[in-house]
Design a protein around this motif. Structure first.
Motif, PDB file in Angstrom:
ATOM      1  N   LEU A 132      -7.457   6.107   2.437  1.00 56.00           N
ATOM      2  CA  LEU A 132      -8.266   5.227   3.272  1.00 56.00           C
ATOM      3  C   LEU A 132      -8.541   5.857   4.634  1.00 56.00           C
ATOM      4  N   LEU A 133      -7.500   6.477   5.222  1.00 54.68           N
ATOM      5  CA  LEU A 133      -7.704   7.180   6.492  1.00 54.68           C
ATOM      6  C   LEU A 133      -8.742   8.286   6.342  1.00 54.68           C
ATOM      7  N   ALA A 134      -8.684   8.998   5.232  1.00 53.86           N
ATOM      8  CA  ALA A 134      -9.657  10.074   4.994  1.00 53.86           C
ATOM      9  C   ALA A 134     -11.073   9.512   4.895  1.00 53.86           C
ATOM     10  N   LYS A 135     -11.216   8.358   4.265  1.00 50.01           N
ATOM     11  CA  LYS A 135     -12.547   7.725   4.186  1.00 50.01           C
ATOM     12  C   LYS A 135     -13.044   7.348   5.579  1.00 50.01           C
ATOM     13  N   PHE A 136     -12.148   6.805   6.408  1.00 46.69           N
ATOM     14  CA  PHE A 136     -12.524   6.484   7.790  1.00 46.69           C
ATOM     15  C   PHE A 136     -12.965   7.743   8.522  1.00 46.69           C
ATOM     16  N   ALA A 137     -12.172   8.808   8.371  1.00 46.45           N
ATOM     17  CA  ALA A 137     -12.447  10.060   9.078  1.00 46.45           C
ATOM     18  C   ALA A 137     -13.797  10.652   8.668  1.00 46.45           C
ATOM     19  N   MET A 196       0.861  -1.180   0.000  1.00 43.38           N
ATOM     20  CA  MET A 196       0.000   0.000   0.000  1.00 43.38           C
ATOM     21  C   MET A 196       0.898   1.230   0.000  1.00 43.38           C
ATOM     22  N   SER A 197       0.613   2.136  -0.902  1.00 43.60           N
ATOM     23  CA  SER A 197       1.400   3.369  -0.968  1.00 43.60           C
ATOM     24  C   SER A 197       0.923   4.348   0.110  1.00 43.60           C
ATOM     25  N   GLN A 198       1.725   5.377   0.338  1.00 47.90           N
ATOM     26  CA  GLN A 198       1.339   6.401   1.312  1.00 47.90           C
ATOM     27  C   GLN A 198       0.058   7.101   0.878  1.00 47.90           C
ATOM     28  N   THR A 199      -0.079   7.330  -0.408  1.00 47.54           N
ATOM     29  CA  THR A 199      -1.275   7.995  -0.918  1.00 47.54           C
ATOM     30  C   THR A 199      -2.514   7.146  -0.665  1.00 47.54           C
ATOM     31  N   GLU A 200      -2.400   5.840  -0.934  1.00 49.54           N
ATOM     32  CA  GLU A 200      -3.536   4.942  -0.691  1.00 49.54           C
ATOM     33  C   GLU A 200      -3.905   4.915   0.789  1.00 49.54           C
ATOM     34  N   ALA A 201      -2.886   4.859   1.651  1.00 45.89           N
ATOM     35  CA  ALA A 201      -3.132   4.827   3.093  1.00 45.89           C
ATOM     36  C   ALA A 201      -3.820   6.107   3.551  1.00 45.89           C
ATOM     37  N   LEU A 202      -3.361   7.236   3.038  1.00 45.26           N
ATOM     38  CA  LEU A 202      -3.954   8.514   3.418  1.00 45.26           C
ATOM     39  C   LEU A 202      -5.397   8.622   2.912  1.00 45.26           C
TER      40      LEU A 202
END
Length: 92
Positions: A9-14, A1-7
């Motif tokens: 996904l975190l934004a979707k959670f938020a 998972m790239s940093q962009t993908e992780a960010l």
């Protein structure tokens, strides 16, 4: 998972765009139900997004400072090598 993908996904959670599947016991047995993430999970995701954003901004600021320092050093070297403090002497 790239940093962009992780960010992302975190934004979707938020934002609460992600649903959580849970198993619920009923009188007829068990069934799965989708529910929104709890506020604690959303809050943790928000904190991580903000932490990453600050870290990213800090790195960018340091890169800009280094680039300016490198440019200042290059300019100072040119002046020293020129011997005229950067002044252009007329030919002739």
């Amino acid at each position: 998972m790239s940093q962009t993908e992780a960010l992302e996904l975190l934004a979707k959670f938020a934002r609460g765009d992600v649903k959580e599947t849970v198993v619920v016991g009923t009188t007829m047995g068990a069934e799965t139900v989708e529910k929104e993430l709890d506020h604690k999970t959303q809050l943790n995701a928000i904190k991580e997004v903000l932490r990453f954003s600050k870290f990213s901004n800090d790195i960018t600021e340091q890169q800009v400072r280094k680039a300016k320092a490198d440019a200042d050093m290059a300019e100072a070297k040119v002046k020293l090598l020129d011997g005229n403090n950067g002044e252009i002497q007329p030919e002739g």
